[in-house]
Design a protein around this motif. Structure first.
Motif, PDB file in Angstrom:
ATOM      1  N   THR A 131      -2.749  -7.508  -6.752  1.00 53.53           N
ATOM      2  CA  THR A 131      -2.176  -6.341  -7.446  1.00 53.53           C
ATOM      3  C   THR A 131      -2.833  -5.045  -6.966  1.00 53.53           C
ATOM      4  O   THR A 131      -2.466  -3.960  -7.410  1.00 53.53           O
ATOM      5  N   TRP A 132      -3.833  -5.169  -6.063  1.00 53.29           N
ATOM      6  CA  TRP A 132      -4.646  -3.993  -5.723  1.00 53.29           C
ATOM      7  C   TRP A 132      -3.834  -2.872  -5.088  1.00 53.29           C
ATOM      8  O   TRP A 132      -4.072  -1.704  -5.389  1.00 53.29           O
ATOM      9  N   TRP A 133      -2.875  -3.189  -4.223  1.00 58.14           N
ATOM     10  CA  TRP A 133      -2.134  -2.135  -3.523  1.00 58.14           C
ATOM     11  C   TRP A 133      -1.348  -1.280  -4.519  1.00 58.14           C
ATOM     12  O   TRP A 133      -1.424  -0.058  -4.525  1.00 58.14           O
ATOM     13  N   GLY A 134      -0.621  -1.954  -5.401  1.00 62.17           N
ATOM     14  CA  GLY A 134       0.146  -1.227  -6.413  1.00 62.17           C
ATOM     15  C   GLY A 134      -0.748  -0.436  -7.350  1.00 62.17           C
ATOM     16  O   GLY A 134      -0.460   0.717  -7.689  1.00 62.17           O
ATOM     17  N   ARG A 135      -1.859  -1.042  -7.761  1.00 60.63           N
ATOM     18  CA  ARG A 135      -2.757  -0.364  -8.715  1.00 60.63           C
ATOM     19  C   ARG A 135      -3.486   0.819  -8.059  1.00 60.63           C
ATOM     20  O   ARG A 135      -3.676   1.863  -8.696  1.00 60.63           O
ATOM     21  N   GLN A 136      -3.887   0.665  -6.811  1.00 59.31           N
ATOM     22  CA  GLN A 136      -4.517   1.793  -6.106  1.00 59.31           C
ATOM     23  C   GLN A 136      -3.524   2.942  -5.931  1.00 59.31           C
ATOM     24  O   GLN A 136      -3.859   4.113  -6.112  1.00 59.31           O
ATOM     25  N   VAL A 212       8.155   4.501  -1.085  1.00 62.68           N
ATOM     26  CA  VAL A 212       8.757   3.540  -0.155  1.00 62.68           C
ATOM     27  C   VAL A 212       7.617   2.765   0.506  1.00 62.68           C
ATOM     28  O   VAL A 212       6.698   3.362   1.073  1.00 62.68           O
ATOM     29  N   VAL A 213       7.685   1.429   0.386  1.00 67.91           N
ATOM     30  CA  VAL A 213       6.685   0.560   1.009  1.00 67.91           C
ATOM     31  C   VAL A 213       7.314  -0.105   2.223  1.00 67.91           C
ATOM     32  O   VAL A 213       8.359  -0.751   2.116  1.00 67.91           O
ATOM     33  N   SER A 214       6.681   0.029   3.380  1.00 69.29           N
ATOM     34  CA  SER A 214       7.144  -0.637   4.595  1.00 69.29           C
ATOM     35  C   SER A 214       6.299  -1.873   4.848  1.00 69.29           C
ATOM     36  O   SER A 214       5.079  -1.776   4.969  1.00 69.29           O
ATOM     37  N   VAL A 215       6.963  -3.030   4.906  1.00 69.04           N
ATOM     38  CA  VAL A 215       6.273  -4.289   5.215  1.00 69.04           C
ATOM     39  C   VAL A 215       6.786  -4.752   6.575  1.00 69.04           C
ATOM     40  O   VAL A 215       7.376  -5.819   6.718  1.00 69.04           O
ATOM     41  N   TYR A 234      13.532  13.039   2.514  1.00 73.46           N
ATOM     42  CA  TYR A 234      12.695  12.267   1.596  1.00 73.46           C
ATOM     43  C   TYR A 234      11.353  12.964   1.375  1.00 73.46           C
ATOM     44  O   TYR A 234      10.674  13.363   2.327  1.00 73.46           O
ATOM     45  N   LYS A 235      10.955  13.105   0.114  1.00 75.77           N
ATOM     46  CA  LYS A 235       9.725  13.823  -0.250  1.00 75.77           C
ATOM     47  C   LYS A 235       8.701  12.936  -0.967  1.00 75.77           C
ATOM     48  O   LYS A 235       7.628  13.399  -1.351  1.00 75.77           O
ATOM     49  N   GLY A 236       9.039  11.670  -1.189  1.00 79.86           N
ATOM     50  CA  GLY A 236       8.145  10.785  -1.938  1.00 79.86           C
ATOM     51  C   GLY A 236       7.003  10.245  -1.083  1.00 79.86           C
ATOM     52  O   GLY A 236       6.748  10.710   0.026  1.00 79.86           O
ATOM     53  N   ALA A 237       6.322   9.230  -1.609  1.00 78.22           N
ATOM     54  CA  ALA A 237       5.179   8.624  -0.926  1.00 78.22           C
ATOM     55  C   ALA A 237       5.638   7.509  -0.002  1.00 78.22           C
ATOM     56  O   ALA A 237       6.519   6.713  -0.357  1.00 78.22           O
ATOM     57  N   LEU A 238       5.043   7.445   1.185  1.00 80.22           N
ATOM     58  CA  LEU A 238       5.305   6.385   2.160  1.00 80.22           C
ATOM     59  C   LEU A 238       4.024   5.597   2.355  1.00 80.22           C
ATOM     60  O   LEU A 238       2.954   6.182   2.554  1.00 80.22           O
ATOM     61  N   THR A 239       4.101   4.265   2.319  1.00 80.48           N
ATOM     62  CA  THR A 239       2.886   3.463   2.444  1.00 80.48           C
ATOM     63  C   THR A 239       3.158   2.175   3.205  1.00 80.48           C
ATOM     64  O   THR A 239       4.240   1.601   3.105  1.00 80.48           O
ATOM     65  N   ASP A 240       2.164   1.734   3.996  1.00 79.74           N
ATOM     66  CA  ASP A 240       2.273   0.471   4.745  1.00 79.74           C
ATOM     67  C   ASP A 240       0.870  -0.066   5.018  1.00 79.74           C
ATOM     68  O   ASP A 240      -0.132   0.576   4.689  1.00 79.74           O
ATOM     69  N   GLU A 259       2.518  11.510   9.590  1.00 76.81           N
ATOM     70  CA  GLU A 259       1.831  12.516   8.777  1.00 76.81           C
ATOM     71  C   GLU A 259       2.162  12.306   7.294  1.00 76.81           C
ATOM     72  O   GLU A 259       3.321  12.182   6.910  1.00 76.81           O
ATOM     73  N   GLY A 260       1.128  12.222   6.475  1.00 79.28           N
ATOM     74  CA  GLY A 260       1.318  12.037   5.045  1.00 79.28           C
ATOM     75  C   GLY A 260       1.425  10.588   4.604  1.00 79.28           C
ATOM     76  O   GLY A 260       1.412  10.292   3.400  1.00 79.28           O
ATOM     77  N   VAL A 261       1.519   9.659   5.554  1.00 78.20           N
ATOM     78  CA  VAL A 261       1.662   8.239   5.210  1.00 78.20           C
ATOM     79  C   VAL A 261       0.337   7.695   4.679  1.00 78.20           C
ATOM     80  O   VAL A 261      -0.747   8.052   5.151  1.00 78.20           O
ATOM     81  N   ILE A 262       0.437   6.817   3.677  1.00 78.90           N
ATOM     82  CA  ILE A 262      -0.745   6.218   3.044  1.00 78.90           C
ATOM     83  C   ILE A 262      -0.850   4.766   3.512  1.00 78.90           C
ATOM     84  O   ILE A 262       0.006   3.936   3.189  1.00 78.90           O
ATOM     85  N   ALA A 263      -1.860   4.478   4.315  1.00 76.88           N
ATOM     86  CA  ALA A 263      -2.080   3.119   4.806  1.00 76.88           C
ATOM     87  C   ALA A 263      -3.002   2.365   3.853  1.00 76.88           C
ATOM     88  O   ALA A 263      -3.771   2.972   3.106  1.00 76.88           O
ATOM     89  N   ALA A 264      -2.914   1.028   3.892  1.00 80.07           N
ATOM     90  CA  ALA A 264      -3.616   0.198   2.913  1.00 80.07           C
ATOM     91  C   ALA A 264      -4.470  -0.870   3.597  1.00 80.07           C
ATOM     92  O   ALA A 264      -4.108  -2.041   3.641  1.00 80.07           O
TER      93      ALA A 264
END
Length: 379
Positions: A131-136, A212-215, A234-240, A259-264
Motif C-alpha cells: 500500500t506504500w505507493w498509494g499512501r506516499q 495517472v499511474v503508468s505501469v 492534463y494538469k494532474g499528477a503523473l507517477t511511475d 518534467e514534474g513526474v513522480i517516480a517511486a
C-alpha cells in the motif's frame, strides 16, 4: 567456504536483445563487499566476490549460470541475482543454496532460499500486497479524499499484474479508481496515443483524473504517454516506477516529457541526506570512481547488505543449513536505505516500503523519503 573466506557470485542480465541491462548491480554488490572486507570481514571471514554471470535475459542461460556457480565455482550463495527472466530458482531451491537480489518475478516467491531485498513483489491472491505507493502519494498530495486515479498498463502479463497490485495500493490509501487500461501493446509504443489519452481525460465522469499511474516498462512508452497527456492539457499528477534514471536527463526531449513526474523507487533516493546514502556513494566511488548511481547499483548494494547482515547473525560456526535457519527464523533487519525486511513473511509478500522522487527543473528531488506501510491482502 573456508575458515577465512565466503565465496559468492551473482547472475545478472548484463546484455539483452532489447538493450535492457542490470550490469550496474555488480558494482553495487562489489562496493558493499569491499567495505565489509575493509572492516575485517564477517565473523573473521572475508567475502570472496567472483563477480556476476550474464544470463542474456534468457531463462535457460540463467539456469546454466546458477549451476556453474554452485557446481564448478562452489559459491556459498548467489549475490546479487537481478534478472527478470531468471531460470535458476528451482535448482537453487532444490540444492538449498541462498540467493539474494530483486524479487520482481514469481520464481522468487514461496521459496526458502530466495531472499528479495524488498520481499516478494508477485504475491498470490490473499497474501499481503503493498500500500506504500498509494499512501506516499496521498501524503504528498495532501490526502486522498475525493481524489481519483487512473492506471495505464501494457498488455504484457507483468504489466497487467502490476496494474492489479498498484490499483489496490491506491484504493487502500483512499483514492477512487476510475479506470484501468491494459490494452496498450507491449512490443512498441503506439503510433497514435490519442485513443489512450482520450480515455484518460474523460475517465473521471467526463473529466481528467487527479492521478495517472503508468505501469509500463520503458522510457519511450512513458515519454510518449506523458507528452500526449500534456498536449491534451492534463494538469494532474503523473507517477511511475521507472523514471528515476539519471540517463533520462541527458536527452532533452525525455527530460522535458518527464518534467514534474513522480517516480517511486523502492530504496532511499540518491539525493537524500540520509547517512546510509552518503555511505553508499562513498563505497561506490571507491570501486568505480566517477560512476553515476543507478537503480540497479542500489539493488546490488542493498541485496549484498542484507546478505552480510544475515551472515553475521548466522555466527562463526557456519553452514548453509544454519544460514537458512537464521534467514527463515523470525529474521528482521531495518535500514534507512531500503526500509525493512522480515523473513519468512517476505517470502510471500513485499516489504511494504518505498520513496518518491520528483523531476523538477531538470533535476531529481526527494518528494517523500523511504517509509514502510502495512500490506493488505491481495484481492
Amino acid at each position: 567456504m573456508t575458515d577465512t573466506t565466503v565465496k559468492v557470485g551473482g547472475v545478472l542480465t548484463k546484455t539483452s536483445a532489447s538493450g535492457y541491462s542490470t550490469k550496474d548491480a555488480e558494482i553495487g554488490a562489489k562496493a558493499r563487499f569491499e567495505r565489509a572486507n575493509a572492516e575485517g570481514g564477517v565473523n573473521g571471514r572475508k567475502i570472496d566476490f567472483i563477480g556476476a554471470e550474464d544470463d542474456g535475459q534468457d531463462a535457460a542461460k540463467g539456469d546454466a549460470a546458477a549451476k556453474k556457480l554452485v557446481q564448478k565455482d562452489q559459491v556459498f550463495a548467489l549475490v546479487p541475482v537481478h534478472a527478470p527472466n531468471f531460470g535458476g530458482a528451482a535448482f537453487l531451491e532444490q540444492q538449498g543454496v541462498p540467493w539474494f537480489g530483486w524479487a520482481t518475478g514469481p520464481q522468487w516467491c514461496g521459496t526458502k532460499t530466495g531472499f528479495g531485498y524488498n520481499g516478494c513483489l508477485a504475491p498470490k491472491q490473499g497474501a499481503g500486497s503493498q500500500t506504500w505507493w498509494g499512501r506516499q502519494m496521498a501524503e504528498l498530495l495532501g490526502g486522498a479524499e475525493g481524489k481519483t486515479v487512473y492506471v495505464q498498463t501494457s498488455d504484457s502479463s507483468g504489466s497487467k499484474y502490476g496494474g492489479t497490485t498498484i490499483s489496490q495500493s491506491f484504493t487502500a490509501a483512499g483514492f477512487k479508481l476510475v479506470g484501468v487500461n491494459s490494452g496498450l501493446p507491449a512490443a512498441a509504443p503506439p503510433p497514435d496515443w490519442l485513443p489512450y489519452v482520450n480515455k484518460i481525460m474523460t475517465s473521471n465522469g467526463g473529466k481528467a483524473p487527479d492521478v495517472v499511474v503508468s505501469v509500463i516498462a520503458g522510457t519511450k512508452f512513458n515519454v510518449g504517454l506523458y507528452s500526449a497527456l500534456k498536449r491534451a492539457g492534463y494538469k494532474g499528477a503523473l507517477t511511475d516506477a521507472t523514471s528515476y534514471d539519471a540517463a533520462i536527463l541527458k536527452d532533452q526531449a525525455s527530460a522535458q516529457a518527464l518534467e514534474g513526474v513522480i517516480a517511486a523507487p523502492m530504496f532511499e533516493p540518491f539525493e537524500s541526506t540520509a547517512p546510509e546514502i552518503a555511505r553508499f556513494k562513498q563505497d561506490v566511488e571507491k570501486v568505480a570512481p566517477g560512476a553515476v548511481p543507478t537503480q540497479h547499483m542500489a539493488i546490488g548494494y542493498w541485496a549484498a547488505d542484507i546478505f552480510l547482515d544475515m551472515l553475521g547473525k548466522a555466527g562463526k560456526d557456519l553452514t548453509r543449513e544454519k544460514f537458512l535457519a537464521v534467514g527463515n527464523g523470525d529474521y528482521l533487519y531495518e535500514n534507512a536505505g531500503f526500509g525493512r525486511i522480515q523473513y519468512p513473511k517476505d517470502h510471500t509478500e513485499p516489504n511494504g516500503c518505498g520513496a518518491l522522487v520528483k523531476l523538477e527543473k531538470g533535476a531529481f528531488q526527494v518528494a517523500k523519503s523511504m517509509k514502510c506501510f502495512d500490506n493488505v491482502p491481495l484481492k
